[in-house]
Enzyme design. Structure first.
Site, PDB file in Angstrom:
ATOM      1  N   ARG A  82     -11.752 -40.492 -57.629  1.00 12.46           N
ATOM      2  CA  ARG A  82     -13.095 -40.231 -58.468  1.00 12.46           C
ATOM      3  C   ARG A  82     -13.134 -41.478 -58.587  1.00 12.46           C
ATOM      4  O   ARG A  82     -12.455 -42.938 -58.887  1.00 12.46           O
ATOM      5  CB  ARG A  82     -12.651 -40.264 -60.132  1.00 12.46           C
ATOM      6  CG  ARG A  82     -13.618 -40.509 -60.963  1.00 12.46           C
ATOM      7  CD  ARG A  82     -14.863 -39.603 -61.092  1.00 12.46           C
ATOM      8  NE  ARG A  82     -15.334 -39.932 -61.827  1.00 12.46           N
ATOM      9  CZ  ARG A  82     -15.958 -39.559 -62.953  1.00 12.46           C
ATOM     10  NH1 ARG A  82     -15.344 -38.136 -63.482  1.00 12.46           N
ATOM     11  NH2 ARG A  82     -16.714 -39.777 -64.436  1.00 12.46           N
ATOM     12  N   ARG A 101     -19.997 -37.818 -58.196  1.00 13.97           N
ATOM     13  CA  ARG A 101     -18.246 -37.513 -58.525  1.00 13.97           C
ATOM     14  C   ARG A 101     -17.308 -36.703 -57.923  1.00 13.97           C
ATOM     15  O   ARG A 101     -17.540 -35.308 -57.932  1.00 13.97           O
ATOM     16  CB  ARG A 101     -17.859 -37.133 -59.623  1.00 13.97           C
ATOM     17  CG  ARG A 101     -17.659 -35.917 -61.070  1.00 13.97           C
ATOM     18  CD  ARG A 101     -18.834 -35.834 -61.437  1.00 13.97           C
ATOM     19  NE  ARG A 101     -19.992 -37.097 -62.160  1.00 13.97           N
ATOM     20  CZ  ARG A 101     -19.351 -36.825 -63.190  1.00 13.97           C
ATOM     21  NH1 ARG A 101     -18.354 -36.509 -64.208  1.00 13.97           N
ATOM     22  NH2 ARG A 101     -20.035 -38.160 -64.067  1.00 13.97           N
ATOM     23  N   ASP A 135     -14.618 -34.649 -62.424  1.00 11.63           N
ATOM     24  CA  ASP A 135     -14.597 -35.043 -63.462  1.00 11.63           C
ATOM     25  C   ASP A 135     -13.678 -33.809 -64.238  1.00 11.63           C
ATOM     26  O   ASP A 135     -13.513 -32.843 -64.319  1.00 11.63           O
ATOM     27  CB  ASP A 135     -15.727 -34.598 -63.970  1.00 11.63           C
ATOM     28  CG  ASP A 135     -16.442 -34.976 -64.934  1.00 11.63           C
ATOM     29  OD1 ASP A 135     -15.395 -35.973 -66.039  1.00 11.63           O
ATOM     30  OD2 ASP A 135     -16.953 -34.660 -65.863  1.00 11.63           O
ATOM     31  N   ASP A 185     -12.657 -33.401 -68.323  1.00 12.28           N
ATOM     32  CA  ASP A 185     -12.511 -33.186 -69.265  1.00 12.28           C
ATOM     33  C   ASP A 185     -12.123 -32.473 -70.084  1.00 12.28           C
ATOM     34  O   ASP A 185     -11.672 -31.310 -70.009  1.00 12.28           O
ATOM     35  CB  ASP A 185     -14.293 -32.925 -69.686  1.00 12.28           C
ATOM     36  CG  ASP A 185     -15.584 -33.505 -69.723  1.00 12.28           C
ATOM     37  OD1 ASP A 185     -15.338 -35.267 -69.253  1.00 12.28           O
ATOM     38  OD2 ASP A 185     -16.466 -33.221 -69.550  1.00 12.28           O
TER      39      ASP A 185
HETATM   40  N1  A4P Z   1     -13.982 -39.789 -73.254  1.00  9.00           N
HETATM   41  C1  A4P Z   1     -14.355 -39.435 -74.507  1.00  9.00           C
HETATM   42  N2  A4P Z   1     -14.551 -38.337 -75.123  1.00  9.00           N
HETATM   43  C2  A4P Z   1     -14.217 -37.162 -73.876  1.00  9.00           C
HETATM   44  C3  A4P Z   1     -13.557 -35.556 -73.268  1.00  9.00           C
HETATM   45  N3  A4P Z   1     -12.741 -34.992 -74.522  1.00  9.00           N
HETATM   46  N4  A4P Z   1     -12.904 -35.550 -72.515  1.00  9.00           N
HETATM   47  C4  A4P Z   1     -14.604 -40.313 -72.660  1.00  9.00           C
HETATM   48  C5  A4P Z   1     -13.118 -36.492 -70.816  1.00  9.00           C
HETATM   49  N5  A4P Z   1     -13.405 -37.976 -71.198  1.00  9.00           N
HETATM   50  C6  A4P Z   1     -13.912 -38.312 -72.578  1.00  9.00           C
HETATM   51  O1  A4P Z   1     -17.091 -40.356 -68.863  1.00  9.00           O
HETATM   52  C7  A4P Z   1     -17.151 -41.367 -69.985  1.00  9.00           C
HETATM   53  C8  A4P Z   1     -16.251 -41.316 -71.458  1.00  9.00           C
HETATM   54  O2  A4P Z   1     -15.844 -40.329 -72.020  1.00  9.00           O
HETATM   55  C9  A4P Z   1     -14.876 -41.822 -71.171  1.00  9.00           C
HETATM   56  O3  A4P Z   1     -14.196 -42.783 -70.795  1.00  9.00           O
HETATM   57  C10 A4P Z   1     -13.738 -41.287 -71.476  1.00  9.00           C
HETATM   58  O4  A4P Z   1     -12.720 -41.733 -71.818  1.00  9.00           O
HETATM   59  P1  A4P Z   1     -16.753 -40.533 -67.414  1.00  9.00           P
HETATM   60  O5  A4P Z   1     -15.761 -39.416 -67.058  1.00  9.00           O
HETATM   61  O6  A4P Z   1     -16.174 -41.302 -66.884  1.00  9.00           O
HETATM   62  O7  A4P Z   1     -18.134 -40.184 -67.721  1.00  9.00           O
HETATM   63  P2  A4P Z   1     -18.885 -38.988 -66.977  1.00  9.00           P
HETATM   64  O8  A4P Z   1     -18.403 -37.352 -66.912  1.00  9.00           O
HETATM   65  O9  A4P Z   1     -20.056 -39.263 -66.410  1.00  9.00           O
HETATM   66  O10 A4P Z   1     -19.498 -38.768 -68.839  1.00  9.00           O
HETATM   67  P3  A4P Z   1     -19.085 -37.633 -69.953  1.00  9.00           P
HETATM   68  O11 A4P Z   1     -19.906 -38.388 -71.084  1.00  9.00           O
HETATM   69  O12 A4P Z   1     -17.736 -37.112 -69.426  1.00  9.00           O
HETATM   70  O13 A4P Z   1     -20.843 -36.596 -68.937  1.00  9.00           O
HETATM   71  P4  A4P Z   1     -19.866 -35.328 -69.075  1.00  9.00           P
HETATM   72  O14 A4P Z   1     -20.885 -35.114 -70.528  1.00  9.00           O
HETATM   73  O15 A4P Z   1     -18.750 -34.670 -68.853  1.00  9.00           O
HETATM   74  O16 A4P Z   1     -21.017 -34.513 -68.382  1.00  9.00           O
HETATM   75  N6  A4P Z   1     -23.761 -30.553 -64.176  1.00  9.00           N
HETATM   76  C11 A4P Z   1     -22.874 -29.504 -63.352  1.00  9.00           C
HETATM   77  N7  A4P Z   1     -23.678 -28.856 -63.215  1.00  9.00           N
HETATM   78  N8  A4P Z   1     -21.366 -29.445 -63.131  1.00  9.00           N
HETATM   79  C12 A4P Z   1     -21.694 -30.866 -64.218  1.00  9.00           C
HETATM   80  O17 A4P Z   1     -19.787 -31.046 -64.603  1.00  9.00           O
HETATM   81  N9  A4P Z   1     -21.448 -32.860 -65.711  1.00  9.00           N
HETATM   82  C13 A4P Z   1     -21.857 -34.324 -66.120  1.00  9.00           C
HETATM   83  C14 A4P Z   1     -20.998 -35.669 -66.814  1.00  9.00           C
HETATM   84  C15 A4P Z   1     -22.891 -34.283 -66.456  1.00  9.00           C
HETATM   85  N10 A4P Z   1     -24.023 -32.786 -65.061  1.00  9.00           N
HETATM   86  C16 A4P Z   1     -23.030 -31.815 -65.143  1.00  9.00           C
HETATM   87  C17 A4P Z   1     -21.760 -32.035 -65.001  1.00  9.00           C
HETATM   88 MG    MG Z   2     -16.233 -36.511 -67.700  1.00 14.09          MG
END
Ligand code: A4P
Ligand code: MG
Length: 269
Positions: A84, A93, A96, A98
């Site tokens: 990543r 990515r 990911d 979460d």
């Molecule tokens: N963070 C805060 N809370 C959490 C948590 N519960 N789990 C912080 C994981 N991380 C958490 O995450 C950004 C920041 O969120 C980190 O500093 C972490 O400490 P990241 O993994 O660096 O970046 P990201 O994943 O781009 O951002 P984010 O906000 O986690 O994105 P999302 O909401 O997870 O969305 N479409 C489909 N079809 N499938 C997917 O998997 N994923 C996303 C990412 C968007 N669209 C998607 C998908």
């Molecule tokens: Mg994430």
């Protein structure tokens, strides 16, 4: 031991091999037991730039003796081990991971928000989660994961926009009308305690169904009543979000109504 639920996603490289490797890495870690793992599902990207590759998504139910912060650090370490790189939010990515739920804990620290703030209205999260953990309860909303997923089909095709400021409601409603073609219109009965008439604007989705009294999505903008349970799928936008708020709201609407997501894209062309 805490029962926790994670979401896995990948849209770069050998996607399913990476997801398998993440599960293997978790299983090999002291104090972590993978109890159940969903199938990997191919999903369309939500919220990122246009023309992103498709994702494989899944979920896993874990028992762990590690604390929430420590377990989240482990997830981040496995993301990095499996290639990543973080360039942009919602960018492509290899992996990911979460943290969706950590028992019934509610955590709001700078590095970690649990339950994951966008889990309650995303098909690509709830479908695999329900495969393996349907009865788990979202501790803030008070609904099971199964009910949340059913609501994405059966709820009323409308958005409740709750904000103390009439100007903020008016501006956001105008932006959503313009971008997604939403129109004004509320369910015939709505619970006054959850969606007070004085601070709620209602928008409906063209050709949607309004047989339920309960909107598929509530957006709480700078709202002082944020902690009340019972609204169902909710996106909270705190005052500090600033310019990111619109992007977050547009992505939430595209997640609930994928056909509107593509309409929003066409309008931007
Ligand atoms: N963070 C805060 N809370 C959490 C948590 N519960 N789990 C912080 C994981 N991380 C958490 O995450 C950004 C920041 O969120 C980190 O500093 C972490 O400490 P990241 O993994 O660096 O970046 P990201 O994943 O781009 O951002 P984010 O906000 O986690 O994105 P999302 O909401 O997870 O969305 N479409 C489909 N079809 N499938 C997917 O998997 N994923 C996303 C990412 C968007 N669209 C998607 C998908
Ligand atoms: Mg994430």
């Amino acid at each position: 031991m805490a029962a926790c639920l994670i979401a896995l996603g990948s849209n770069l490289g050998d996607r399913t091999a990476t997801l398998d490797a993440a599960i293997a890495a978790l299983s090999a870690t002291a104090g972590v037991q993978v109890v159940r793992c969903s199938a990997w599902q191919l999903t369309l990207p939500v919220g990122g730039r246009r023309a992103q590759p498709e994702f494989f998504n899944g979920a896993a139910l874990i028992e762990t003796s590690r604390g929430a912060a420590d377990f989240h650090a482990l997830l981040q370490q496995i993301e990095v081990q499996l290639g990543r790189q973080r360039h942009e939010r919602w960018g492509d990515r290899t992996l990911d991971l979460d943290l969706l739920l950590y028992g019934d804990a509610v955590i709001d620290s700078p590095a970690l928000t649990v339950p994951h703030p966008r889990m309650s209205f995303r098909h690509f999260v709830l479908e695999p989660a329900v495969q393996i953990a349907a009865p788990m309860v979202h501790p803030e909303i008070g609904w099971t994961l199964e009910r949340l997923l059913e609501h994405l089909d059966g709820g009323a095709d409308c958005v409740a926009l709750v904000a103390p400021s009439a100007t903020a409601r008016r501006e956001l409603a105008a932006a959503l009308r313009e971008r997604f073609g939403l129109t004004e219109g509320a369910p015939s009965i709505a619970d006054e305690r959850l969606w007070p008439t004085s601070s709620t604007a209602w928008l409906t989705v063209p050709d949607g169904q309004m047989s339920s009294e309960h909107p598929k999505l509530t957006i709480l903008l700078d709202s002082p009543t944020a902690s009340e349970a019972g609204r169902g799928p909710t996106l909270q936008i705190p005052p500090t979000k600033g310019d990111n708020a619109d992007r977050e709201i547009f992505a939430a609407i595209a997640a609930v109504w994928p056909r509107l997501g593509s309409r929003g894209d066409q309008r931007l062309q």
